[in-house]
Every structure is written in C-alpha cells, then in structure tokens.
Design an enzyme around this catalytic site. Structure first.
Site, PDB file in Angstrom:
ATOM      1  N   ARG A 195       0.644  -1.127  -0.061  1.00 34.45           N
ATOM      2  CA  ARG A 195      -0.050   0.058   0.016  1.00 34.45           C
ATOM      3  C   ARG A 195       0.921   1.295  -0.057  1.00 34.45           C
ATOM      4  O   ARG A 195       0.490   2.200  -0.618  1.00 34.45           O
ATOM      5  CB  ARG A 195      -1.076   0.075   1.157  1.00 34.45           C
ATOM      6  CG  ARG A 195      -1.834   1.426   1.429  1.00 34.45           C
ATOM      7  CD  ARG A 195      -3.140   1.176   2.290  1.00 34.45           C
ATOM      8  NE  ARG A 195      -3.006   0.579   3.059  1.00 34.45           N
ATOM      9  CZ  ARG A 195      -2.293   0.600   4.261  1.00 34.45           C
ATOM     10  NH1 ARG A 195      -1.639   1.473   4.435  1.00 34.45           N
ATOM     11  NH2 ARG A 195      -2.619  -0.325   5.331  1.00 34.45           N
TER      12      ARG A 195
ATOM     13  N   TYR B 242     -16.804  17.333 -15.108  1.00 38.62           N
ATOM     14  CA  TYR B 242     -17.193  15.882 -15.091  1.00 38.62           C
ATOM     15  C   TYR B 242     -18.249  15.556 -14.201  1.00 38.62           C
ATOM     16  O   TYR B 242     -18.240  16.046 -12.829  1.00 38.62           O
ATOM     17  CB  TYR B 242     -16.057  15.011 -14.905  1.00 38.62           C
ATOM     18  CG  TYR B 242     -16.367  13.498 -14.645  1.00 38.62           C
ATOM     19  CD1 TYR B 242     -17.042  13.035 -15.576  1.00 38.62           C
ATOM     20  CD2 TYR B 242     -15.866  12.680 -13.535  1.00 38.62           C
ATOM     21  CE1 TYR B 242     -17.378  11.533 -15.546  1.00 38.62           C
ATOM     22  CE2 TYR B 242     -16.086  11.419 -13.508  1.00 38.62           C
ATOM     23  CZ  TYR B 242     -16.961  11.040 -14.215  1.00 38.62           C
ATOM     24  OH  TYR B 242     -17.112   9.348 -14.102  1.00 38.62           O
TER      25      TYR B 242
ATOM     26  N   ASP C 272      -7.972  19.247 -13.605  1.00 36.91           N
ATOM     27  CA  ASP C 272      -8.352  17.715 -14.066  1.00 36.91           C
ATOM     28  C   ASP C 272      -8.084  17.927 -15.497  1.00 36.91           C
ATOM     29  O   ASP C 272      -8.729  18.437 -16.299  1.00 36.91           O
ATOM     30  CB  ASP C 272      -9.656  17.453 -13.896  1.00 36.91           C
ATOM     31  CG  ASP C 272     -10.141  16.151 -14.494  1.00 36.91           C
ATOM     32  OD1 ASP C 272      -9.367  15.591 -15.427  1.00 36.91           O
ATOM     33  OD2 ASP C 272     -11.203  15.236 -14.165  1.00 36.91           O
TER      34      ASP C 272
ATOM     35  N   LYS D 164      -8.305   6.839 -19.072  1.00 37.03           N
ATOM     36  CA  LYS D 164      -8.679   7.409 -20.413  1.00 37.03           C
ATOM     37  C   LYS D 164      -7.026   7.238 -21.154  1.00 37.03           C
ATOM     38  O   LYS D 164      -6.671   6.258 -21.633  1.00 37.03           O
ATOM     39  CB  LYS D 164      -9.179   8.985 -20.150  1.00 37.03           C
ATOM     40  CG  LYS D 164     -10.095   8.936 -19.290  1.00 37.03           C
ATOM     41  CD  LYS D 164     -11.389   7.955 -19.688  1.00 37.03           C
ATOM     42  CE  LYS D 164     -12.561   8.104 -18.698  1.00 37.03           C
ATOM     43  NZ  LYS D 164     -12.677   7.917 -17.397  1.00 37.03           N
TER      44      LYS D 164
HETATM   45  N1  PLP Z   1     -12.320  13.175 -14.858  1.00 36.70           N
HETATM   46  C1  PLP Z   1     -12.777  13.195 -16.051  1.00 36.70           C
HETATM   47  C2  PLP Z   1     -12.718  14.470 -17.215  1.00 36.70           C
HETATM   48  C3  PLP Z   1     -13.337  12.203 -16.409  1.00 36.70           C
HETATM   49  O1  PLP Z   1     -13.973  11.949 -17.776  1.00 36.70           O
HETATM   50  C4  PLP Z   1     -13.624  10.898 -15.696  1.00 36.70           C
HETATM   51  C5  PLP Z   1     -14.399   9.678 -16.007  1.00 36.70           C
HETATM   52  O2  PLP Z   1     -15.068   9.639 -17.237  1.00 36.70           O
HETATM   53  C6  PLP Z   1     -13.023  11.022 -14.394  1.00 36.70           C
HETATM   54  C7  PLP Z   1     -12.238  12.325 -13.951  1.00 36.70           C
HETATM   55  C8  PLP Z   1     -13.037   9.911 -13.402  1.00 36.70           C
HETATM   56  O3  PLP Z   1     -12.313   8.855 -13.526  1.00 36.70           O
HETATM   57  P1  PLP Z   1     -12.456   7.441 -13.174  1.00 36.70           P
HETATM   58  O4  PLP Z   1     -13.690   6.969 -14.109  1.00 36.70           O
HETATM   59  O5  PLP Z   1     -11.077   6.618 -13.798  1.00 36.70           O
HETATM   60  O6  PLP Z   1     -12.765   7.276 -11.754  1.00 36.70           O
END
Ligand code: PLP
Length: 391
Positions: A46, A106, A178, A203
């Site tokens: 961890r 998001y 992000d 992604k």
């Molecule tokens: N940030 C963005 C812009 C996203 O599109 C997503 C998921 O679609 C996330 C964060 C969250 O990521 P995760 O699905 O890997 O938890």
C-alpha cells in the site's frame, strides 16, 4: 530528453535478475526487511511497490515534477481510479473549507463535491472559469482549493490555466486541474503555475479501455508529501496490473494523442458544415470562444473529444447513439476505439437536472471520443448514423 523518449525510458528499468527488457509485474503485498525496525526500499505494497513506482516516475517526468524537472521535490502518485485521485485531493481539506470549481465539470466530480464532501463539512460552489471576473467573485475567505478542467467535460470550454492559478494563489488557495481531456502531450498545468494536476488514467494514459486508474502530480514538496500521506492512509492505490498496463500505455501516449487530435479536428470541421448538425463544441474551431486561449495553451492539437447537438434534438440524438457502428455507445473516452454517448443521460446523469440546465449541459448534446480508426471510416460511420437518426 524529449517527451516521447521519456515516455518510453523513464521509470522503465530492465529486470536486474534476468535482463528482461520489460520489467516483471510485482504482485507481492509485503517485502522482507533487513532487520526489526530497519526498513528496505519497500515494506508494504500500500505504501509503495516497484511496478507502481515505475508508472509514478514516468508520469512525474511527463507532467514536469520530480527528479530532473524544474520542480524536483514534487512527484506523482497512482490511484485506483480518477475518482480516488480527486478524493485524495479533497481529503486534504477540512470542515469549513471551500472549493471553488469550474462549472464545466465531469459528473463524477460534481457528485463527489456535492454529495460526499458536504458530509465532511466542505463547501463547494461552481462558477464559470472561462469568465475570470465572474470566477473571481466566487472566492470566499475560506476558499482553499480551485478545481478546473480544460477542455471541460462536456462543454469543451477552455480555461486560461495560468490566470486561474494566479487568482487561486492571490486568494490563498491551491490550484488544481483535471487534465484528463488535454493530456500532458497538449497541456502541462504544472508548467503554467498550477499546484496539482489530476488525470483519469482510465482514459488517454492507459489508452486501451482495459484499466481503471487515477493520477496526481504535485509541484511542491509539501503538497506532494501530504497527498502521498493521504494515499497511504486511505489506501486507494492503483493495483500492480493496472500500473503495468498504464506504463505500457504511456509509451504510445504522444503518438496516439497526436493522431486522435488530427482526426478529431477534421471530424469537427466536417460536422460543423453538416446541415443536420447544430452547434459543434470543439476548441479547434476558430469560432469556439476558447480558441485563442487553446491555441496558446494546447501544444499542437485541440484534443480528441467533440460535443455537438443535432438540429433535430434529444430523441434524434438518442437514435444517433444507437445507429453508429464504429463509434460504440459507452461512457469513458481516450482509448484507441471511438466512443459516443449522451452526457445528459449518461456521463452527467449524476448532476441535478436543474444544475445541468444552469451550466449549459443540454439534453440534446452528444459527445464523441475520437479513436485511432481510419478517418474515412469514422466519417462514413457518422454520416450513415446521422442520416438514420434524422430520416
Ligand atoms: N475526470 C474526467 C474528466 C473524466 O472524464 C472521468 C471519468 O470519466 C473522471 C475524472 C473519473 O475517472 P475514473 O472513471 O477513472 O474514476
């Protein structure tokens, strides 16, 4: 070394025992120590593991923190998902703190901010980060974190990241971005003055729709150390197989993103001229309100995500999502295969409907993630699907 070379070589060490060019995946949960109370380089998985360290090293290098960069005392951390990474950042806040977030956000981040962090006494408000005057009015004396996306999900809005970082620091807050949609190939927020950059590694970093992961990279030692402490204390780590897959994905990140951007630019231009299509939201189009900032802030491309509206509206949009053959109907993005989805009923369904309307997420929006298929095949697929949906 240039970005593409670092993506292949940083963190990638041949196995000293066998000479294997591809390092093994370390699955061990615990490590033998030299003596009681004496610690070797790894103790419990961890807290750290060689496979996770490898991906964290390369991510730090690409984002511009850690050894060999302008911010050598910062570093990167790999989490179990993008949401675990965002939660890592919000866990550094305490009751009474306020988060000011951009309003093109998001759905999962919206849900975490409004339906989980509120339970810990953290206040969150949204403001349009593309309008810096309006955004600055959103600061409160207790604002400790600014959270933005650029391009935003799903409106593809572009935020002037350097200006947002300046505002955040003026008001005594950390600035975080992000950067999932832009990737470090196109935008490196730490170089623009932000404190923390976050990715859903699920992604583009992974790139093949076969892992869940999240990444944080922090510029300064204190922020990095605190996030590392939180990661170990809360346990949301990326598992070794996902770390391995992510390290493998990183090696082709630049090539994939550049090619995906090329196809997305052509598709956006084609959609923009299409008689059945209403608005096309893509920063590579000169009419996009964030085009000038994106041109300066994004290096060599405008991303591979496109949002548009069919003139025929919501039901036609639903039919379109069912009619594509190459664009698969699924949430997520950033992988080699192209995807299509309807934000209002899918990726952003966790918003309150009123907030969706308030922040410009219309029911008719369709979002594309442009993959690596041949351009002509992608255009032909959309052409037949648009015809079928609007007949
Ligand atoms: N940030 C963005 C812009 C996203 O599109 C997503 C998921 O679609 C996330 C964060 C969250 O990521 P995760 O699905 O890997 O938890």
């Amino acid at each position: 070394m240039q970005f593409r070379t670092r993506a292949i070589h940083v963190g990638h060490h041949a196995d000293p025992h066998t000479g294997a060019v591809v390092p093994p995946i370390h699955l061990a949960s615990t490590f033998v120590q030299p003596g009681a109370g004496e610690w070797g380089p790894y103790n419990y998985a961890r807290s750290g593991n060689p496979t996770r360290n490898a991906v964290e090293e390369v991510v730090a290098s690409l984002e511009g923190c850690g050894p060999g960069t302008d911010h050598p005392e910062g570093g990167a951390l790999a989490f179990a998902s993008g949401m675990a990474a965002i939660h890592g950042v919000t866990s550094s806040l305490k009751a009474g703190d306020h988060v000011l977030a951009g309003s093109d956000l998001y759905g999962g981040a919206y849900r975490l901010f409004h339906k989980v962090m509120n339970r810990a006494g953290v206040e969150v408000s949204l403001a349009d980060a593309t309008d810096l005057t309006a955004f600055e009015k959103g600061f409160r004396p207790n604002t400790r974190l600014v959270w933005v996306e650029s391009p935003g999900n799903p409106r593809m809005s572009i935020v002037d990241l350097a200006a947002v970082a300046e505002l955040a620091h003026k008001h005594g807050a950390l600035a975080a971005c992000d950067n999932t949609f832009a990737t470090p190939v196109l935008t490196r927020p730490l170089e623009l003055g932000l404190d923390i950059v976050m990715h859903s590694a699920t992604k583009y970093y992974g790139g093949h729709s076969d892992l869940m992961g999240g990444l944080l990279a922090a510029r300064d030692k204190a922020v990095y150390e605190d996030l590392k402490f939180i990661q170990n204390a809360t346990g949301g780590i990326m598992d070794p197989l996902s770390c391995f897959l992510c390290s493998r994905g990183v090696k082709t990140l630049e090539l994939r993103v550049r090619e995906q951007c090329r196809s997305a630019q052509r598709l956006a231009e084609w959609l923009d001229q299409h008689p059945a299509i209403g608005r096309v939201l893509y920063a590579g189009l000169p009419a996009h309100p964030g085009h000038a900032i994106a041109k300066r802030q994004m290096q060599g491309g405008f991303g591979a995500m496109i949002t548009f509206e069919l003139s025929a509206g919501f039901e036609a949009g639903k039919r379109l999502c069912k009619a594509t053959r190459l664009f698969q109907l699924a949430v997520s993005l950033g992988a080699v295969e192209s995807l299509i989805e309807q934000p209002a009923s899918m990726s952003h369904a966790s918003y309150d409907a009123a907030d969706r309307a308030k922040h410009g997420i219309t029911d008719g929006m369709i979002r594309l993630s442009v993959g690596l298929e041949a351009y002509d095949d992608l255009q032909a697929d959309l052409e037949q699907a648009i015809a079928a949906a609007t007949r």
